[in-house]
Design a protein around this motif. Structure first.
Motif, PDB file in Angstrom:
ATOM      1  N   SER A  56     -13.106   0.210 -11.219  1.00  0.00           N
ATOM      2  CA  SER A  56     -14.106  -0.423 -10.181  1.00  0.00           C
ATOM      3  C   SER A  56     -13.260  -0.897  -8.992  1.00  0.00           C
ATOM      4  N   GLU A  57     -12.061  -1.097  -8.804  1.00  0.00           N
ATOM      5  CA  GLU A  57     -11.136  -1.382  -7.902  1.00  0.00           C
ATOM      6  C   GLU A  57     -11.605  -0.459  -6.578  1.00  0.00           C
ATOM      7  N   THR A  58     -11.951   1.085  -7.017  1.00  0.00           N
ATOM      8  CA  THR A  58     -11.936   1.923  -6.159  1.00  0.00           C
ATOM      9  C   THR A  58     -13.538   2.163  -5.614  1.00  0.00           C
ATOM     10  N   ALA A  77      -5.654  -2.909  -3.444  1.00  0.00           N
ATOM     11  CA  ALA A  77      -5.384  -2.809  -1.841  1.00  0.00           C
ATOM     12  C   ALA A  77      -3.911  -3.412  -1.781  1.00  0.00           C
ATOM     13  N   GLU A  78      -3.446  -4.414  -2.454  1.00  0.00           N
ATOM     14  CA  GLU A  78      -2.022  -4.633  -2.206  1.00  0.00           C
ATOM     15  C   GLU A  78      -1.337  -3.517  -2.815  1.00  0.00           C
ATOM     16  N   HIS A  79      -1.354  -2.945  -3.750  1.00  0.00           N
ATOM     17  CA  HIS A  79      -0.729  -1.878  -4.361  1.00  0.00           C
ATOM     18  C   HIS A  79      -0.634  -0.549  -3.482  1.00  0.00           C
ATOM     19  N   ILE A  80      -1.922  -0.382  -2.985  1.00  0.00           N
ATOM     20  CA  ILE A  80      -2.023   0.966  -2.143  1.00  0.00           C
ATOM     21  C   ILE A  80      -1.291   0.588  -0.474  1.00  0.00           C
ATOM     22  N   ALA A  81      -1.470  -0.517  -0.204  1.00  0.00           N
ATOM     23  CA  ALA A  81      -0.834  -0.827   1.124  1.00  0.00           C
ATOM     24  C   ALA A  81       0.942  -0.790   0.750  1.00  0.00           C
ATOM     25  N   ARG A  82       1.510  -1.165  -0.047  1.00  0.00           N
ATOM     26  CA  ARG A  82       2.824  -1.405  -0.447  1.00  0.00           C
ATOM     27  C   ARG A  82       3.327   0.077  -0.556  1.00  0.00           C
ATOM     28  N   ARG A  83       2.543   1.137  -0.867  1.00  0.00           N
ATOM     29  CA  ARG A  83       3.089   2.398  -1.252  1.00  0.00           C
ATOM     30  C   ARG A  83       3.666   3.251   0.015  1.00  0.00           C
ATOM     31  N   THR A  84       4.764   3.751  -0.180  1.00  0.00           N
ATOM     32  CA  THR A  84       5.542   4.485   0.988  1.00  0.00           C
ATOM     33  C   THR A  84       5.953   5.692   0.691  1.00  0.00           C
ATOM     34  N   ASP A  85       5.511   6.350  -0.439  1.00  0.00           N
ATOM     35  CA  ASP A  85       6.018   7.699  -0.989  1.00  0.00           C
ATOM     36  C   ASP A  85       5.219   8.717  -0.367  1.00  0.00           C
ATOM     37  N   ARG A 137       1.926   9.494  -1.055  1.00  0.00           N
ATOM     38  CA  ARG A 137       0.851  10.039  -1.922  1.00  0.00           C
ATOM     39  C   ARG A 137      -0.439  10.011  -1.318  1.00  0.00           C
ATOM     40  N   TRP A 138      -1.347  10.747  -1.740  1.00  0.00           N
ATOM     41  CA  TRP A 138      -2.651  10.868  -0.926  1.00  0.00           C
ATOM     42  C   TRP A 138      -3.581   9.493  -0.986  1.00  0.00           C
ATOM     43  N   GLY A 139      -3.529   8.603  -1.931  1.00  0.00           N
ATOM     44  CA  GLY A 139      -4.198   7.297  -1.782  1.00  0.00           C
ATOM     45  C   GLY A 139      -4.339   6.451  -0.441  1.00  0.00           C
ATOM     46  N   ARG A 140      -3.183   6.444   0.200  1.00  0.00           N
ATOM     47  CA  ARG A 140      -3.046   5.727   1.382  1.00  0.00           C
ATOM     48  C   ARG A 140      -3.655   6.608   2.388  1.00  0.00           C
ATOM     49  N   LYS A 141      -3.450   7.868   2.431  1.00  0.00           N
ATOM     50  CA  LYS A 141      -3.607   8.841   3.571  1.00  0.00           C
ATOM     51  C   LYS A 141      -5.310   8.741   3.377  1.00  0.00           C
ATOM     52  N   VAL A 142      -5.919   8.789   2.281  1.00  0.00           N
ATOM     53  CA  VAL A 142      -7.452   8.806   2.108  1.00  0.00           C
ATOM     54  C   VAL A 142      -7.788   7.495   3.130  1.00  0.00           C
ATOM     55  N   LEU A 143      -7.272   6.389   2.706  1.00  0.00           N
ATOM     56  CA  LEU A 143      -7.800   5.017   3.221  1.00  0.00           C
ATOM     57  C   LEU A 143      -7.592   5.158   4.929  1.00  0.00           C
ATOM     58  N   GLU A 144      -6.749   5.814   5.411  1.00  0.00           N
ATOM     59  CA  GLU A 144      -6.556   5.972   6.816  1.00  0.00           C
ATOM     60  C   GLU A 144      -7.415   6.972   7.595  1.00  0.00           C
ATOM     61  N   TRP A 145      -7.865   8.054   6.779  1.00  0.00           N
ATOM     62  CA  TRP A 145      -8.670   9.091   7.251  1.00  0.00           C
ATOM     63  C   TRP A 145      -9.859   9.044   7.997  1.00  0.00           C
ATOM     64  N   ARG A 146      -9.960   9.510   9.144  1.00  0.00           N
ATOM     65  CA  ARG A 146     -11.331   9.440   9.904  1.00  0.00           C
ATOM     66  C   ARG A 146     -11.800  10.905  10.017  1.00  0.00           C
ATOM     67  N   PRO A 147     -13.047  10.923   9.936  1.00  0.00           N
ATOM     68  CA  PRO A 147     -13.817  12.529  10.202  1.00  0.00           C
ATOM     69  C   PRO A 147     -13.533  12.967  11.562  1.00  0.00           C
ATOM     70  N   MET A 157      -4.092  -4.195   5.918  1.00  0.00           N
ATOM     71  CA  MET A 157      -3.082  -3.377   5.337  1.00  0.00           C
ATOM     72  C   MET A 157      -1.517  -3.953   5.770  1.00  0.00           C
ATOM     73  N   ARG A 158      -1.399  -4.221   6.833  1.00  0.00           N
ATOM     74  CA  ARG A 158      -0.080  -4.766   7.123  1.00  0.00           C
ATOM     75  C   ARG A 158       0.206  -6.246   6.590  1.00  0.00           C
ATOM     76  N   ASP A 159      -0.965  -7.254   6.351  1.00  0.00           N
ATOM     77  CA  ASP A 159      -0.828  -8.282   5.673  1.00  0.00           C
ATOM     78  C   ASP A 159      -0.330  -8.157   4.195  1.00  0.00           C
ATOM     79  N   ALA A 160      -0.909  -7.020   3.462  1.00  0.00           N
ATOM     80  CA  ALA A 160      -0.865  -6.667   1.967  1.00  0.00           C
ATOM     81  C   ALA A 160       0.825  -6.263   1.792  1.00  0.00           C
ATOM     82  N   GLN A 161       1.283  -6.046   2.939  1.00  0.00           N
ATOM     83  CA  GLN A 161       2.889  -5.401   2.813  1.00  0.00           C
ATOM     84  C   GLN A 161       3.524  -6.771   2.069  1.00  0.00           C
ATOM     85  N   ASP A 162       3.302  -7.995   2.688  1.00  0.00           N
ATOM     86  CA  ASP A 162       4.016  -9.291   2.272  1.00  0.00           C
ATOM     87  C   ASP A 162       3.218  -9.605   0.783  1.00  0.00           C
ATOM     88  N   ARG A 163       4.035  -9.654  -0.114  1.00  0.00           N
ATOM     89  CA  ARG A 163       3.362 -10.073  -1.385  1.00  0.00           C
ATOM     90  C   ARG A 163       2.906 -11.609  -1.601  1.00  0.00           C
TER      91      ARG A 163
END
Length: 137
Positions: free
Chosen positions: A5-7, A64-72, A74-84, A111-117
Motif C-alpha cells: 500500500s505504500e506504493t 518516501a523517506e527510504h526512496i529519497a535517501r537512496r543514492t545507489d 536504482r529505478w525507484g527514485r528515477k521513476v518518481l522523478e520521471w516526466r513524460p 524529497m530534499r527534506d526526507a534526506q534528513d531523518r
C-alpha cells in the motif's frame, strides 16, 4: 490488507473501500452482525485495530523517506522523478500521482527534506498521524 500500500496512489474512493472492508473484517472477528446495531467505535474499542487510513499513511511516509535517501541509482527514485516526453495529459481531471499527496502535506521539496531523518520524522509526527484528509463520514 496493506501489502504494497505504500506504493498506491490513494484516492478518497479507495480509502473509503478499504475502511468498509476493514469494518467488515472487524465485525467478522467479533462475530457481530450488522443487525446487532453495534457502533463502529465500539467494535474498534473491542478489536484494538489501527485505522487502515492511518496505517497506510504511515507506511507511505516511511517508504518516501527510504526512496529519497537512496543514492545507489536504482529505478525507484528515477521513476518518481520521471516526466513524460510529450507533456500531453488526458482530457479532464488528471489522475492522482503518488507524489501529489506527499507534496501537498510535506511541501514541494519533500524529497530534499526526507534526506534528513530527524526533520522527516518530526514532520511525520505532525502530518501523518492526523490523517484529516482521509477522514470519511
Amino acid at each position: 490488507m496493506t501489502y504494497g500500500s505504500e506504493t498506491w496512489s490513494l484516492t478518497m474512493g479507495l480509502i473509503k473501500r478499504l475502511k468498509v472492508t476493514q469494518r467488515a473484517m472487524e465485525r467478522a472477528m467479533l462475530g457481530v452482525s450488522l443487525r446487532d446495531h453495534i457502533r463502529n467505535e465500539e467494535i474498534r474499542k473491542r478489536t484494538k485495530v489501527t485505522d487502515i487510513a492511518r496505517r497506510i499513511a504511515k507506511l507511505k511516509w516511511q517508504w518516501a523517506e527510504h526512496i529519497a535517501r537512496r543514492t545507489d541509482g536504482r529505478w525507484g527514485r528515477k521513476v518518481l522523478e520521471w516526466r513524460p516526453r510529450t507533456g500531453r495529459r488526458s482530457v479532464g481531471r488528471p489522475p492522482t500521482r503518488w507524489t501529489d499527496d506527499l507534496a501537498r502535506r510535506a511541501g514541494i521539496r519533500w524529497m530534499r527534506d526526507a534526506q534528513d531523518r530527524s526533520l522527516w520524522r518530526r514532520a511525520r509526527g505532525g502530518l501523518c498521524p492526523a490523517v484529516d484528509v482521509f477522514r470519511l463520514r
